[in-house]
Scaffold this motif. Structure first.
Motif, short mmCIF file in Angstrom:
data_model
loop_
_atom_site.label_atom_id
_atom_site.label_comp_id
_atom_site.label_asym_id
_atom_site.label_seq_id
_atom_site.Cartn_x
_atom_site.Cartn_y
_atom_site.Cartn_z
N ARG A 149 6.31 3.78 2.02
CA ARG A 149 6.47 5.15 1.51
C ARG A 149 7.73 5.22 0.66
NH1 ARG A 149 6.63 6.80 7.23
NH2 ARG A 149 8.64 6.13 7.98
N ALA B 99 0.89 -1.15 0.00
CA ALA B 99 0.00 0.00 0.00
C ALA B 99 0.93 1.20 0.00
CB ALA B 99 -0.90 -0.02 1.22
N ILE C 79 -7.16 -0.42 3.86
CA ILE C 79 -6.24 0.71 3.63
C ILE C 79 -7.02 2.03 3.54
CG2 ILE C 79 -4.65 1.72 1.93
CD1 ILE C 79 -4.08 -1.32 1.16
N LEU D 199 -3.03 6.45 -3.00
CA LEU D 199 -2.59 5.06 -3.01
C LEU D 199 -2.20 4.68 -4.42
CD1 LEU D 199 -2.39 2.19 -1.67
CD2 LEU D 199 -4.77 1.87 -2.40
N ILE E 176 -0.66 -4.15 7.49
CA ILE E 176 -2.11 -4.01 7.60
C ILE E 176 -2.62 -5.32 8.22
CG2 ILE E 176 -4.26 -3.77 6.29
CD1 ILE E 176 -2.60 -1.26 6.09
N ARG F 80 -6.86 4.84 6.02
CA ARG F 80 -5.52 5.40 6.24
C ARG F 80 -5.14 6.47 5.21
NH1 ARG F 80 -2.11 1.37 9.08
NH2 ARG F 80 -3.55 -0.20 9.84
N LEU F 81 -5.89 6.58 4.13
CA LEU F 81 -5.48 7.50 3.07
C LEU F 81 -5.43 8.95 3.53
CD1 LEU F 81 -7.13 6.03 -0.13
CD2 LEU F 81 -4.74 6.00 0.56
N SER G 89 -1.78 9.56 5.43
CA SER G 89 -0.47 9.17 4.91
C SER G 89 0.49 10.34 4.83
CB SER G 89 -0.62 8.52 3.54
OG SER G 89 -1.20 9.42 2.62
N TRP H 240 1.50 -4.42 3.45
CA TRP H 240 2.24 -3.45 4.26
C TRP H 240 2.04 -2.06 3.68
CZ3 TRP H 240 5.66 -4.57 8.35
CH2 TRP H 240 5.81 -5.92 8.62
N THR H 241 1.92 -1.06 4.55
CA THR H 241 2.00 0.31 4.04
C THR H 241 3.47 0.57 3.76
OG1 THR H 241 2.16 1.27 6.26
CG2 THR H 241 -0.04 1.13 5.27
N LEU I 238 1.79 4.71 -0.19
CA LEU I 238 1.03 5.92 0.09
C LEU I 238 1.89 7.16 -0.11
CD1 LEU I 238 -0.61 4.65 3.41
CD2 LEU I 238 -1.59 4.60 1.11
#
Length: 134
Positions: A86, A11, A127, A18, A68, A130-131, A134, A83-84, A13
């Motif tokens: 970045r 995921a 997800i 996303l 997640i 969570r947006l 982020s 998983w998130t 972000l």
């Protein structure tokens, strides 16, 4: 009974968006959207697999942030863990390098504008809240 093989999905972000990747292969999945990622190799942590897969598939440098909650079945013996993640500040922009032909940064309002792979839908639902964070 065989141990499940973990497939990690990212995921990814960025600024409340996303990243979705459109599959180009195999033919039965082509044209549908997914969270990019792939199999965890023997001796590899899920976090390391996520970083490696995103480098191979999208040409980006990332960091896994948090898992997640949940596990979603794929075809046996595979299970999906998400998983998130970045982007590193100095990472190039993602490009569809392997198994994908398009990428989209989706806003919360656009999240369901793409046809997600069935197995990714429950993870995307987890997800979604969570947006905005982020």
């Amino acid at each position: 009974m065989t141990e499940p093989i973990v497939v990690v999905g990212a995921a990814l972000l960025n600024d409340g968006h996303l990243l979705a990747a459109r599959r180009s292969a195999p033919p039965e999945l082509a044209g549908r959207w997914e969270l990019p990622g792939g199999k965890v190799e023997r001796g590899e942590t899920p976090e390391a697999a996520l970083v490696r897969e995103l480098r191979e598939e999208l040409g980006v440098e990332t960091e896994a942030v948090e898992r997640i909650p949940g596990e979603w079945p794929l075809r046996a013996p595979y299970v999906l863990h998400v998983w998130t993640a970045r982007l590193h500040p100095d990472s190039p922009a993602p490009k569809p390098l392997q198994d994908h032909d398009a990428l989209r940064w989706l806003t919360p309002a656009e999240l369901w504008d793409v046809e997600w792979l069935d197995q990714d839908v429950p993870a995307v639902r987890k997800i979604e809240p969570r947006l905005g964070r982020s």
